[in-house]
Design a protein around this motif. Structure first.
Motif, PDB file in Angstrom:
ATOM      1  N   THR A   8     -65.782  56.908   8.825  1.00  0.00           N
ATOM      2  CA  THR A   8     -66.431  55.637   9.156  1.00  0.00           C
ATOM      3  C   THR A   8     -65.719  54.425   8.581  1.00  0.00           C
ATOM      4  O   THR A   8     -66.012  53.296   8.967  1.00  0.00           O
ATOM      5  N   GLY A   9     -64.798  54.622   7.636  1.00  0.00           N
ATOM      6  CA  GLY A   9     -64.069  53.507   7.039  1.00  0.00           C
ATOM      7  C   GLY A   9     -64.859  52.729   6.004  1.00  0.00           C
ATOM      8  O   GLY A   9     -64.488  51.608   5.661  1.00  0.00           O
ATOM      9  N   LYS A  10     -65.934  53.303   5.476  1.00  0.00           N
ATOM     10  CA  LYS A  10     -66.736  52.598   4.469  1.00  0.00           C
ATOM     11  C   LYS A  10     -65.952  52.452   3.170  1.00  0.00           C
ATOM     12  O   LYS A  10     -65.371  53.417   2.687  1.00  0.00           O
ATOM     13  N   ASN A  11     -65.963  51.236   2.603  1.00  0.00           N
ATOM     14  CA  ASN A  11     -65.274  50.901   1.357  1.00  0.00           C
ATOM     15  C   ASN A  11     -66.288  50.524   0.289  1.00  0.00           C
ATOM     16  O   ASN A  11     -67.447  50.225   0.600  1.00  0.00           O
ATOM     17  N   ASN A  74     -60.707  53.789  16.731  1.00  0.00           N
ATOM     18  CA  ASN A  74     -59.528  54.126  15.931  1.00  0.00           C
ATOM     19  C   ASN A  74     -59.444  53.327  14.640  1.00  0.00           C
ATOM     20  O   ASN A  74     -58.901  53.814  13.651  1.00  0.00           O
ATOM     21  N   LYS A  75     -59.962  52.108  14.616  1.00  0.00           N
ATOM     22  CA  LYS A  75     -59.818  51.267  13.418  1.00  0.00           C
ATOM     23  C   LYS A  75     -60.570  51.834  12.220  1.00  0.00           C
ATOM     24  O   LYS A  75     -60.224  51.538  11.085  1.00  0.00           O
ATOM     25  N   ASN A  76     -61.580  52.676  12.458  1.00  0.00           N
ATOM     26  CA  ASN A  76     -62.346  53.257  11.362  1.00  0.00           C
ATOM     27  C   ASN A  76     -61.720  54.523  10.799  1.00  0.00           C
ATOM     28  O   ASN A  76     -62.043  54.923   9.692  1.00  0.00           O
ATOM     29  N   LEU A  81     -56.400  61.331  10.833  1.00  0.00           N
ATOM     30  CA  LEU A  81     -57.392  61.585  11.868  1.00  0.00           C
ATOM     31  C   LEU A  81     -57.030  60.897  13.178  1.00  0.00           C
ATOM     32  O   LEU A  81     -57.423  61.359  14.247  1.00  0.00           O
ATOM     33  N   LYS A  82     -56.275  59.800  13.103  1.00  0.00           N
ATOM     34  CA  LYS A  82     -55.803  59.156  14.338  1.00  0.00           C
ATOM     35  C   LYS A  82     -54.873  60.091  15.096  1.00  0.00           C
ATOM     36  O   LYS A  82     -54.938  60.205  16.323  1.00  0.00           O
ATOM     37  N   LYS A  83     -54.014  60.796  14.362  1.00  0.00           N
ATOM     38  CA  LYS A  83     -53.113  61.769  14.991  1.00  0.00           C
ATOM     39  C   LYS A  83     -53.908  62.913  15.605  1.00  0.00           C
ATOM     40  O   LYS A  83     -53.629  63.365  16.716  1.00  0.00           O
ATOM     41  N   LEU A  84     -54.912  63.403  14.859  1.00  0.00           N
ATOM     42  CA  LEU A  84     -55.729  64.501  15.361  1.00  0.00           C
ATOM     43  C   LEU A  84     -56.518  64.081  16.593  1.00  0.00           C
ATOM     44  O   LEU A  84     -56.691  64.874  17.521  1.00  0.00           O
TER      45      LEU A  84
END
Length: 103
Positions: A8-11, A74-76, A81-84
C-alpha cells in the motif's frame, strides 16, 4: 530497513505528543507492519513481504494475491512487486467482464 508497506505504500507519519500542559514534543506514528508470506498462483512463486495490516486485509478482500496485484496502482508498489505485476499481467488469462443488459 525502511518502515514502509510494500503493497500500500504506507509510511511513518509525523506528529506531536501533547501533554496536559499543552507542551508538544515530536514523535512518529509508525504503520502496523508484519512479515507475511504470499504465494502467486500464476507464477508459482512465494514472496515474503513487509506489509501493513490494512494491506493484508486488502489482499483478503480481493480473494488472491494475483487479483490484488492486477488492480493496485503501480505508485504504491515496491520495485520488486512492480516487476512481479508485469509478469502476472502477462500470464493472466483475459477475462471478459459481463455486461449488464437493460430490459
Amino acid at each position: 530497513m525502511t518502515k514502509k508497506c510494500e503493497l500500500t505504500g504506507k509510511n511513518p507519519m509525523k506528529g506531536h505528543n501533547v501533554s496536559h500542559a499543552n507542551n508538544k514534543t515530536k514523535r512518529r506514528f509508525l504503520p502496523n507492519l508484519k512479515k507475511v508470506k504470499f504465494t502467486s498462483e500464476l507464477t508459482g512463486r512465494s514472496l515474503k513481504l513487509t506489509v501493513s495490516n490494512s494491506g493484508v486485509r486488502s489482499v483478503d478482500k480481493k480473494g488472491s494475491f494475483d487479483e490484488f496485484l492486477k488492480t493496485v496502482k503501480n505508485k504504491n508498489l515496491s520495485p520488486r512487486l512492480k516487476k512481479l505485476k508485469k509478469v502476472v499481467l502477462v500470464k493472466s488469462p483475459f477475462k471478459k467482464k459481463p455486461v449488464a443488459k437493460s430490459a
